[in-house]
Scaffold this motif. Sequence first.
Motif, PDB file in Angstrom:
ATOM      1  N   GLY A 104     -38.537  15.528   5.523  1.00 46.64           N
ATOM      2  CA  GLY A 104     -38.494  14.938   6.861  1.00 46.64           C
ATOM      3  C   GLY A 104     -37.936  13.529   6.933  1.00 46.64           C
ATOM      4  O   GLY A 104     -37.743  12.981   8.014  1.00 46.64           O
ATOM      5  N   ILE A 105     -37.653  12.914   5.795  1.00 49.54           N
ATOM      6  CA  ILE A 105     -37.207  11.520   5.751  1.00 49.54           C
ATOM      7  C   ILE A 105     -35.694  11.468   5.494  1.00 49.54           C
ATOM      8  O   ILE A 105     -35.190  12.108   4.577  1.00 49.54           O
ATOM      9  CB  ILE A 105     -37.935  10.735   4.632  1.00 49.54           C
ATOM     10  CG1 ILE A 105     -39.461  10.859   4.784  1.00 49.54           C
ATOM     11  CG2 ILE A 105     -37.475   9.280   4.604  1.00 49.54           C
ATOM     12  CD1 ILE A 105     -40.024  10.271   6.053  1.00 49.54           C
ATOM     13  N   ILE A 118     -29.506  19.736  15.050  1.00 49.50           N
ATOM     14  CA  ILE A 118     -30.325  20.779  15.677  1.00 49.50           C
ATOM     15  C   ILE A 118     -31.339  21.267  14.643  1.00 49.50           C
ATOM     16  O   ILE A 118     -30.980  21.637  13.533  1.00 49.50           O
ATOM     17  CB  ILE A 118     -29.445  21.911  16.257  1.00 49.50           C
ATOM     18  CG1 ILE A 118     -30.277  22.911  17.033  1.00 49.50           C
ATOM     19  CG2 ILE A 118     -28.585  22.557  15.226  1.00 49.50           C
ATOM     20  CD1 ILE A 118     -29.477  23.847  17.912  1.00 49.50           C
ATOM     21  N   THR A 119     -32.607  21.210  15.017  1.00 52.26           N
ATOM     22  CA  THR A 119     -33.672  21.414  14.038  1.00 52.26           C
ATOM     23  C   THR A 119     -34.946  21.962  14.681  1.00 52.26           C
ATOM     24  O   THR A 119     -35.200  21.716  15.857  1.00 52.26           O
ATOM     25  CB  THR A 119     -33.997  20.074  13.338  1.00 52.26           C
ATOM     26  OG1 THR A 119     -35.075  20.266  12.420  1.00 52.26           O
ATOM     27  CG2 THR A 119     -34.371  18.980  14.327  1.00 52.26           C
ATOM     28  N   ILE A 166     -40.810  14.522  12.957  1.00 50.64           N
ATOM     29  CA  ILE A 166     -40.417  13.107  12.991  1.00 50.64           C
ATOM     30  C   ILE A 166     -38.904  12.882  13.112  1.00 50.64           C
ATOM     31  O   ILE A 166     -38.427  11.769  12.902  1.00 50.64           O
ATOM     32  CB  ILE A 166     -40.951  12.358  11.748  1.00 50.64           C
ATOM     33  CG1 ILE A 166     -40.466  13.009  10.445  1.00 50.64           C
ATOM     34  CG2 ILE A 166     -42.464  12.263  11.787  1.00 50.64           C
ATOM     35  CD1 ILE A 166     -40.849  12.242   9.182  1.00 50.64           C
ATOM     36  N   VAL A 167     -38.144  13.915  13.477  1.00 51.84           N
ATOM     37  CA  VAL A 167     -36.689  13.755  13.522  1.00 51.84           C
ATOM     38  C   VAL A 167     -36.271  12.655  14.500  1.00 51.84           C
ATOM     39  O   VAL A 167     -35.408  11.837  14.194  1.00 51.84           O
ATOM     40  CB  VAL A 167     -35.961  15.082  13.837  1.00 51.84           C
ATOM     41  CG1 VAL A 167     -36.251  15.567  15.251  1.00 51.84           C
ATOM     42  CG2 VAL A 167     -34.459  14.919  13.636  1.00 51.84           C
ATOM     43  N   GLN A 220     -33.833   7.544  15.436  1.00 52.22           N
ATOM     44  CA  GLN A 220     -33.793   6.748  16.669  1.00 52.22           C
ATOM     45  C   GLN A 220     -32.799   5.589  16.613  1.00 52.22           C
ATOM     46  O   GLN A 220     -32.244   5.198  17.623  1.00 52.22           O
ATOM     47  CB  GLN A 220     -35.178   6.239  17.039  1.00 52.22           C
ATOM     48  CG  GLN A 220     -35.727   5.187  16.093  1.00 52.22           C
ATOM     49  CD  GLN A 220     -37.141   4.782  16.437  1.00 52.22           C
ATOM     50  OE1 GLN A 220     -37.665   5.171  17.479  1.00 52.22           O
ATOM     51  NE2 GLN A 220     -37.765   4.007  15.572  1.00 52.22           N
ATOM     52  N   ASP A 221     -32.531   5.066  15.441  1.00 50.48           N
ATOM     53  CA  ASP A 221     -31.614   3.934  15.326  1.00 50.48           C
ATOM     54  C   ASP A 221     -30.178   4.353  14.994  1.00 50.48           C
ATOM     55  O   ASP A 221     -29.326   3.512  14.722  1.00 50.48           O
ATOM     56  CB  ASP A 221     -32.121   2.921  14.298  1.00 50.48           C
ATOM     57  CG  ASP A 221     -32.340   3.528  12.924  1.00 50.48           C
ATOM     58  OD1 ASP A 221     -32.420   4.767  12.815  1.00 50.48           O
ATOM     59  OD2 ASP A 221     -32.433   2.758  11.941  1.00 50.48           O
TER      60      ASP A 221
END
Length: 157
Positions: free
Chosen positions: A29-30, A51-52, A58-59, A64-65
């Motif tokens: 997830g990271i 697309i997930t 936590i995507v 987000q940045d």
Amino acid sequence: MITINMPDGRTFEFKHVVFDYNGTLAEDGITSNLVKELLRELAAKVHVAVITADTFGIVREQLQDVEGIEIIVIGSGLDGTEKARYVQKLGSETTIVIGNGVNDQPMFFIGGLKIAVIGPEGASSGLLAAATIVVKSPEDAIRLLLKPKRLIATLRC
């Protein structure tokens, strides 16, 4: 747009890149800072979508940045037809698809260029069979697109 001019006169033009997330761009997830930096650079050249099913939830936080990318979260437990529908809507011949799992196979069957990533989480053998190119990391996949001349030797007939 990503344009690949082949020595035999063929030209490939891609307007979209659709990524799977977990196992492709992310491990557990990271997403690494390097992958984020490369995604930013790619999004400045072409439409980028992730697309997930967002296994870890936590995507959006992880990306987000990263400006200029579209994030699409689909239901878990689905077979990947949603990914293929999205690629078809964009235009399959002008879309590059990048993934590693069984649920990426439907979009690999129709994508214009298919790149499989064999990262720490592995890759589905069916996906590998459908891939045009296989790489060992998301960084390698994105760098191929940022420097499309690297694709000529692999795509040459």
